[in-house]
Scaffold this motif. Structure first.
Motif: not given
Length: 274
Positions: A39-45, A59-63, A65-74, A112-115
């Protein structure tokens, strides 16, 4: 794809049971650092719309969201979605977690902007369907990023060990083919303008011995737990011995603990704008 695939609903039901078996949440704790780095390498804004496909316990969704993304997990497994929701609530994170199928996402086109998917969508039994869905729900110009275990590396070889004792359904391709660059380029050729792949080394580290690591995965990792359940006593002992031998060959620790290097293929694709 080769071979004759059984009824797809039967396969999906088996997959759901596999990932609901054991307790993948326990396994996920030991690979959370893989996800944090990914996730750190995705450079989330802030505000970026991100979908985590086959999200497991988040495991991906939570960090993200912490970085500010609007997250959906399936994810296909109800119990893993419940664990993911519980983790998000504990951190006060507003994440939408839903039970769903990577091959048939109940989500709008280009939403979505990122999948992203880490060790997840690669297990879908019909990779062409999963690939098409990853592209469909990503907006033009958006990013699709995956972490997929590679065939001839530690985890890919472990899949083979388990498969020798408890073969997967006939006609279902190996998940590790998602870790082969040429296969990935073939699967993601439609609707993609740019695709890059690179191997990434990650560490499995456990504060206990190889036999204890194997027993840990037998108890908590669904694919091994389900393979174990299919075998008689002699078959179980043979599987245990082969898994212990595999982990021992790769173990770099000398203090009674277990430390193994593994490699995944990082896949980063850009959705075409026209």
């Amino acid at each position: 794809m080769t071979g004759t695939m059984p009824d797809i609903q039967t396969i999906k039901d088996g997959m759901r049971k596999t990932w609901m078996a054991g307790d993948f949440g326990e396994v996920a704790k030991f690979i959370q650092h893989h996800a944090d780095d990914f996730i750190a390498n995705r450079h989330i804004t802030p505000g970026l719309r991100l979908l985590d496909v086959a999200c497991g316990t988040g495991n991906l969704a939570i960090p993200a969201a912490r970085a500010g993304a609007s997250v959906t997990g399936i994810d296909i497994a109800d119990n893993l979605i419940e664990q993911a929701r519980s983790r998000a609530r504990a951190e006060g994170l507003d994440i939408r977690f839903e039970v769903g199928d990577a091959e048939n996402l109940a989500l709008p086109d280009a939403s979505f902007d990122a999948v992203v998917s880490m060790y997840g969508a690669m297990f879908a039994p019909r990779p062409e369907y999963a690939a098409a869905e990853l592209v469909r729900v990503c907006r033009p110009g958006g990013t699709i990023a995956m972490a997929n275990w590679m065939p001839e590396t530690f985890i890919g070889e472990m899949f083979k060990v388990v498969g020798r004792h408890a073969p997967p359904p006939e006609g279902v391709p190996s998940p590790a083919l998602w870790g082969d660059p040429a296969t990935v380029r073939e699967r993601l050729r439609e609707g993609i303008t740019e695709l890059r792949t690179s191997p990434v080394t990650v560490i499995f580290e456990y504060p206990f011995s190889v036999p204890e690591v194997v027993e840990f995965h037998r108890q908590f990792f669904g694919p091994i737990e389900r393979a174990w359940a299919r075998l008689e006593d002699d078959g179980r002992e043979a599987l245990r011995q082969d898994l212990e031998a595999h982990w021992s060959r790769h173990n770099e620790a000398t203090d009674g603990s277990t430390r193994v290097e593994a490699q995944y293929l990082e896949v980063v694709a850009t959705r075409a704008t026209s």
